[in-house]
Design an enzyme around this catalytic site. Structure first.
Site, PDB file in Angstrom:
ATOM      1  CG  ASP A  86      60.336   9.697  28.555  1.00 15.45           C
ATOM      2  OD1 ASP A  86      59.460   9.885  29.855  1.00 15.45           O
ATOM      3  OD2 ASP A  86      61.117   9.011  28.892  1.00 15.45           O
ATOM      4  CD  GLU A 140      56.207  11.033  27.920  1.00 20.50           C
ATOM      5  OE1 GLU A 140      56.992  11.142  29.126  1.00 20.50           O
ATOM      6  OE2 GLU A 140      56.021  10.111  27.562  1.00 20.50           O
TER       7      GLU A 140
END
Length: 219
Positions: A37, A109
């Protein structure tokens, strides 16, 4: 079937972990997703900084939010056929977890973080740039900022105008961070925004509120 991910892993264990949901094993992709992220946010910010030299902080923040939100990550994951490669527990399999935006976004991610751990910063940077190149190239920059667009949208629909409340400001004077909320009476919403200036935080909150209200009115 392996997804069409633009990196060939030397460490197959990292690759497998990135695709493993917490419902399937104790060694899963949650920690990798946490790292990924931050990497996505940083690298997309870099691309926007390069490609939009005249955009101010508020515009750049809005564009980044649009590109790194879960629905966009899930779209990219689908383009890579990531769902077919996910390792899910029986409950998630039965409920169609391989199609769920949140699971697909987290896995993407996690793969980006796994790339960083497998081959370093430049390889990770190359992957993110490959995944986002077409979206960055076709990204339009609206002349109107999110606060203006939200106000005009609410007025056009006969809804009350929003208020912006400062929730907190932290950090030294030269590096403050601001947390605000965009408060809408109808529909009743409080959407957060964060930024290195109060204006940037308000713009982010307004963008979130506009997207939320449009979704409610479409439902």
């Amino acid at each position: 079937m392996k997804p069409n991910f633009p990196h060939r892993f030397r460490n197959e264990g990292l690759y497998e972990q990135a695709l493993t949901h917490r419902s399937a094993a104790r060694l899963n992709n949650e920690r990798l997703e946490f790292l990924g992220d931050s990497l996505v946010n940083m690298l997309v910010a870099e691309m926007l900084y390069e490609t939009h030299p005249r955009a101010d902080e508020g515009v750049l923040t809005r564009l980044r939010a649009q590109l790194v939100r879960g629905s966009t990550l899930a779209e990219i994951a689908r383009e890579l056929d990531l769902g077919d490669a996910l390792v899910l527990g029986s409950g998630e399999l039965k409920s169609g977890g391989f199609r769920r935006d949140s699971i697909l976004a987290d896995a993407l991610e996690a793969l980006i973080a796994a790339t960083y751990l497998d081959a370093g910063w430049q390889a990770c940077r190359d992957v993110v740039r490959t995944l986002y190149a077409s979206r960055i190239a076709t990204l339009g920059v609206s002349e109107k900022d999110p606060k203006t667009r939200l106000q005009e949208f609410l007025q056009a629909n006969g809804l009350p105008l929003p208020q912006y409340e400062l929730v907190a400001s932290t950090g030294e004077d030269h590096a403050k961070l601001f947390d605000v909320e965009c408060v809408v009476a109808d529909p009743a919403l409080r959407l957060p925004g964060h930024g290195t200036s109060r204006r940037a935080a308000e713009q982010m909150a307004a963008e979130a509120a506009l997207n939320e209200i449009k979704g409610i009115l479409r439902a």
